[in-house]
Design an enzyme around this catalytic site. Structure first.
Site, short mmCIF file in Angstrom:
data_model
loop_
_atom_site.label_atom_id
_atom_site.label_comp_id
_atom_site.label_asym_id
_atom_site.label_seq_id
_atom_site.Cartn_x
_atom_site.Cartn_y
_atom_site.Cartn_z
N ASP A 1 0.89 -1.24 0.15
CA ASP A 1 0.01 0.02 0.12
C ASP A 1 0.82 1.23 0.06
O ASP A 1 0.25 2.37 0.56
CB ASP A 1 -1.06 0.10 1.28
N LYS B 1 1.64 2.05 -5.30
CA LYS B 1 2.45 1.57 -6.50
C LYS B 1 1.45 2.05 -7.52
O LYS B 1 1.76 2.32 -8.73
CB LYS B 1 2.39 -0.01 -6.30
N GLY C 1 -4.56 -4.19 -3.91
CA GLY C 1 -5.42 -3.21 -4.12
C GLY C 1 -4.63 -2.07 -4.41
O GLY C 1 -3.86 -1.25 -3.65
N HIS C 2 -4.85 -1.67 -5.90
CA HIS C 2 -4.01 -0.53 -6.20
C HIS C 2 -4.76 0.55 -6.91
O HIS C 2 -5.59 0.47 -7.69
CB HIS C 2 -3.10 -1.00 -7.49
N GLN D 1 2.13 -5.95 -3.10
CA GLN D 1 2.34 -6.22 -1.88
C GLN D 1 3.55 -5.38 -1.52
O GLN D 1 4.03 -4.36 -2.12
CB GLN D 1 2.63 -7.78 -1.38
#
Ligand code: GDP
Ligand code: IMO
Ligand code: MG
Length: 423
Positions: A13, A16, A40-41, A222
């Site tokens: 988080d 990225k 989750g980007h 990650q």
């Protein structure tokens, strides 16, 4: 041309998604090399906020091909939902998204197993996103997984049934309820949907792109401290999140790797269990969470927050061979009159170290801090030359300690809130 790798140096988080989207216009291909729907980007631009889980963050840039590499574990159900959410943007997803035939498939029982294993661990749970990541990588390494290319074979259903049967046997030992006919129907529909996409030998695609002089950006998921080997095991994810993972997860040789962009927050966060030496369990931590909107992009869970941790960052920089640092969320620290920087750890025997010891996971280690004056003002709309001197001081201190230049500063979630620093 080269494959540049962008990856998180902390516990995920870091931002990225935002930066891949910012850099994507400079690249011909954006490729994910590991992880799956646990990621989750978040991308923000033109008033749009969009969270991607399995689809590479170059998808909003029309010139870029987007590749889901062989190192990824793909959940067809999540994939379908993601594509459907993207429909409203009129992107040419079917033309410029390519999925490796060698990517591993997450079947519904992987998610059930994830839940069963976590429940059985009780207080020692990993804090998994419960997306089936651990169990699907277990099957990959155990040489019994299903791969994307299998969906094209006539006996796919048989293979799926065989794997599910193995999982049902294990699930009998756990107290997990599920409605199999419903899960199976949803999965098979999602498999039909997946077949409409370009399922390819992505290692050939990527190497051909390189031969043609095209540039590739490998997008990590990650963070390095969640890496299966180098993270705070067992509180990690199940893939190689470090730069070496880009070679095995895409099928590109080490000599093709160019820049390694190491991305980090100006402070630290972590979701799930595991050691976090600089964690703030007080009101300061609460304020950081609120100001940074630190709630998981995949699960909505509150993220644990704390000060920046230099021993941990130095470790990640070493393992990844980072060539450029990118610092995110500088704006969040604007609320603090004093900012703390962890420079060392004090171990149980009173000795100090700036390395990450093996005992990190099992023993309490005490962070040793240096304090600096904060900038305490809004960074909204500021350019490189207008940054407050305290922030420039913070950047200079980190560059000195970490030994790598910080080439980008992010001051807000939007694409535009990004400062590229002149050399
Ligand atoms: P990723 O998993 O590394 O792509 O990061 P996430 O998207 O899970 O989390 C980063 C969060 O921070 C998202 O909500 C972003 O919109 C947001 N974000 C990114 N950069 C900045 C920044 O510089 N400042 C602030 N305030 N938010 C940011
Ligand atoms: P992005 O790509 C933050 C964490 C989980 C848990 C551990 C194992 O958005 O940075 P898993 O579901 O992989 O078995 O969970 O890893 N985790 C993440 N934390 N960002 C992520 O992805 C994460 N993906 C997994 O919270 O502690
Ligand atoms: Mg995320």
């Amino acid at each position: 041309m080269k494959v540049d790798v962008l990856l998180g140096l902390q516990w995920g988080d870091e931002g990225k998604g935002k930066i891949v989207d910012v850099l994507a216009p400079q690249y011909d291909v954006v490729a994910r090399f590991q992880g799956g729907p646990n990621a989750g980007h978040t991308l923000e631009f033109d008033g749009i906020k969009h969270v991607l889980h399995q689809i590479p963050s170059g998808i909003f840039r029309p010139q870029a091909l987007n590749v889901i590499g062989n190192g990824v574990v793909l959940d067809p159900i999540v994939f379908r939902a993601e594509i459907e959410k993207l429909m409203k943007y009129n992107l040419k997803v079917q033309d410029n998204l390519f999925i490796s035939k060698k990517a591993t498939i997450i079947v519904p029982t992987h998610r059930l197993l994830d839940a069963a294993y976590e429940k059985a661990k009780g207080e020692n749970k990993i804090g998994s996103t419960l997306k089936g990541i651990g169990p699907s990588y277990q099957d990959k390494i155990g040489r019994q997984g299903l791969r994307v290319g299998d969906v094209l074979s006539s006996n796919f259903f048989e293979k799926f049934e065989r794997l599910s049967a193995i999982h049902f046997e294990i699930l009998k030992r756990y107290d997990i309820e599920y409605n199999w006919p419903e899960l199976e129907a949803q999965f098979l529909e999602a498999i039909s949907f997946l077949k409409q996409f370009k399922l390819v030998d992505s290692e050939y695609l990527l190497n051909n792109e390189l031969k043609q002089g095209h540039r590739i950006l490998a997008e990590g998921a990650q963070g390095s401290l969640l890496d299966i080997d180098f993270g705070s095991y067992p509180f990690v994810t199940s893939s190689s999140t470090v730069s070496a993972g880009a070679c095995t997860g895409l099928g590109v040789a080490p000599r093709h790797i160019g820049e390694v962009y190491g991305i980090f927050k100006a402070y630290s966060t972590r979701v799930g269990s595991g050691p976090f030496p600089t964690e703030l369990l007080n009101e300061e931590g609460e304020r950081m969470r609120k100001e940074g909107n630190e709630f998981g992009s995949t699960t909505g869970r509150p993220r644990r927050c704390g000060w920046i941790d230099l021993p941990a960052l130095k470790y990640s920089i070493m393992i990844n061979g980072v060539t450029q640092l990118l610092m995110m969320k500088a704006d969040v620290l604007s609320i603090f009159p004093v900012i703390k920087i962890c420079t060392h750890y004090e171990l149980r025997d009173g000795s100090r170290t700036d390395t990450v010891p093996y005992e990190y996971v099992n023993e309490t280690i005490t962070p040793v801090y240096k304090e600096v004056k904060g900038w305490n003002c809004s960074l909204k709309g500021l350019g490189e030359k207008e940054l407050p001197k305290e922030l420039n001081g913070y950047i200079a201190l980190l560059e000195r300690e970490l030994g790598i230049p910080i080439s980008l500063i992010s001051t807000g979630p939007d694409r535009k809130e990004t400062i590229l620093r002149s050399k």
